[in-house]
Design an enzyme around this catalytic site. Structure first.
Site, mmCIF file in Angstrom:
data_model
loop_
_atom_site.group_PDB
_atom_site.id
_atom_site.type_symbol
_atom_site.label_atom_id
_atom_site.label_comp_id
_atom_site.label_asym_id
_atom_site.label_seq_id
_atom_site.Cartn_x
_atom_site.Cartn_y
_atom_site.Cartn_z
ATOM 1 C CB CYS A 78 -0.234 6.752 6.876
ATOM 2 S SG CYS A 78 0.982 6.648 8.198
ATOM 3 C CB CYS A 81 -0.566 3.859 9.133
ATOM 4 S SG CYS A 81 -0.609 5.584 9.655
#
Length: 322
Positions: A78, A81
Site C-alpha cells: 500500500c 500507507c
C-alpha cells in the site's frame, strides 16, 4: 445519620493518593522532555509497536484502559500507507504518551481486518476503554490528523478519565528510593489537609485542598484529596436507610441514584457504586446522563486510576456511551 468523622479506610489511602499524584507529575515531565528533545521518554511502555491477532487482547484492548490506542491498518504493498505510517509514528512520539500507536499488517491479520469492518487501507481506528472508534481512512493531511488526535485525547480524558502516562512504575519506584524528592512548596498545606480529613474536619480539609489548587491547579494530590473530602462531606448528613429506599423505589431518579452511589463507595462497595452509575447513564439522556457520568468520573478519582475496578467500570461506561 452518618457520623461526622466517618472513615474511608479500606476504600482509599492518602499515601496512595500522593504516590499517584507524584507519578502523574513525573509523566507530565516526561512528556515535556520528549516534546523538547524530540525523543520518546525512556520507559518500558512502547509508544509505537506491531500488533497481531494473538497479542490484540493485551496490547490493544487491555492497554486502552490506560491510554488511547490508535490503530494503523497497513500493508507493504500500500503506497499511501508508506506516507501515513511514518507520520503517525512521528506524532506518537511527539505526543509523548498521550496515545500509543498499534500497527496491524492486514495481510497477516485478516481476522482483525474483518472484525473492524475496514473497507480500504490505510485505515485508522482508536480503541478507548475497550471500545473501537473509527477515526479516518486514507492518507489525510497532517493538520487534519492532529485535530482528530487532539479530539481523541480530550474525549478519552473527559469521557472516561483516561490519561496516558508513559512511565515505568518499577523504574520510577527505584529512582525514588535512590534519590528521595525534596519537599515541595505545598507539603505543609497538604499535610494539614490530610490531618483535617483524618480528624473529620471535612470543611477544613476541603478548604485546605482548594487553597493548594488555587495556586497549583494541576496538583494531583490536592485534586484527589479534594475528591475524597467532598465525597465524605456529601454523605455525612445522609440517612443511609432513607437514601437506599429512595433509590430502590425510583430507579429513574438520578439524584437518588447518585446519593446511593456515594454511600456505596464510602461503605467500601466500590463495584456497586460504579455499576449503579453506569446503569443510570445507560437509561438516561441529556442533563441526567451527564450528571451521572460526571459523578462516576469523580468517584474514579477517589479510588485511583490504576485500580482494576476503575478499569472495568471505564470499559462498561464506554460500552454504554458508544
Amino acid at each position: 445519620m452518618q457520623p461526622r468523622n466517618m472513615s474511608m479506610s479500606g476504600v482509599v489511602d492518602l499515601a496512595a493518593v500522593k504516590a499517584a499524584g507524584e507519578a502523574k507529575q513525573k509523566a507530565e515531565q516526561a512528556r515535556a522532555e520528549a516534546a523538547r528533545t524530540g525523543r520518546a521518554p525512556a520507559s518500558g511502555a512502547r509508544l509505537v509497536y506491531d500488533v497481531d491477532e494473538a497479542g490484540f487482547q493485551q496490547d490493544v484492548l487491555q492497554r486502552s484502559t490506560e491510554v488511547p490506542v490508535v490503530i494503523d491498518f497497513w500493508a507493504e504493498w500500500c503506497e499511501p500507507c508508506k506516507q501515513l505510517g511514518p507520520l503517525l509514528e512521528r506524532l506518537a512520539n511527539e505526543y509523548a504518551g498521550k496515545f500509543v500507536l498499534a500497527k496491524i499488517d492486514v495481510d497477516s491479520n485478516q481476522m482483525l481486518f474483518q472484525q473492524f469492518g475496514v473497507q480500504g487501507i490505510p485505515a485508522v481506528f482508536a480503541v478507548v476503554a475497550g471500545q473501537p472508534i473509527p477515526l479516518f481512512q486514507g492518507a489525510a493531511p497532517e493538520a487534519q490528523i492532529r485535530q482528530v488526535l487532539d479530539q481523541l485525547v480530550q474525549a478519552a480524558e473527559q469521557q472516561f478519565g483516561i490519561v496516558g502516562a508513559p512511565v515505568d512504575p518499577a523504574a520510577a519506584g527505584e529512582a525514588a528510593a535512590e534519590a528521595p524528592a525534596p519537599a515541595g512548596p505545598y507539603d505543609a498545606l497538604l499535610e494539614a489537609a490530610s490531618q483535617a480529613l483524618d480528624a473529620g474536619d471535612l470543611g477544613g480539609a476541603v478548604q485546605a485542598y482548594k487553597n493548594v489548587l488555587s495556586d497549583d491547579p494541576a496538583n494531583e494530590e490536592a485534586k484527589l484529596g479534594l475528591a475524597q473530602a467532598e465525597l465524605l462531606r456529601r454523605v455525612q448528613d445522609l440517612d443511609p436507610q432513607t437514601v437506599r429506599k429512595e433509590a430502590a423505589d425510583a430507579p429513574t431518579d438520578v439524584p437518588a441514584q447518585i446519593r446511593a452511589a456515594d454511600l456505596d463507595l464510602v461503605g467500601g462497595h466500590v463495584e456497586d457504586a460504579f455499576g449503579r452509575l453506569v446503569d443510570t447513564v445507560k437509561r438516561t439522556v441529556g442533563d441526567d446522563r451527564e450528571a451521572a457520568r460526571v459523578r462516576l468520573l469523580e468517584l474514579f478519582e477517589v479510588i485511583g486510576a490504576e485500580d482494576p475496578r476503575v478499569t472495568a467500570a471505564r470499559t462498561a461506561l464506554a460500552r454504554v456511551l458508544f
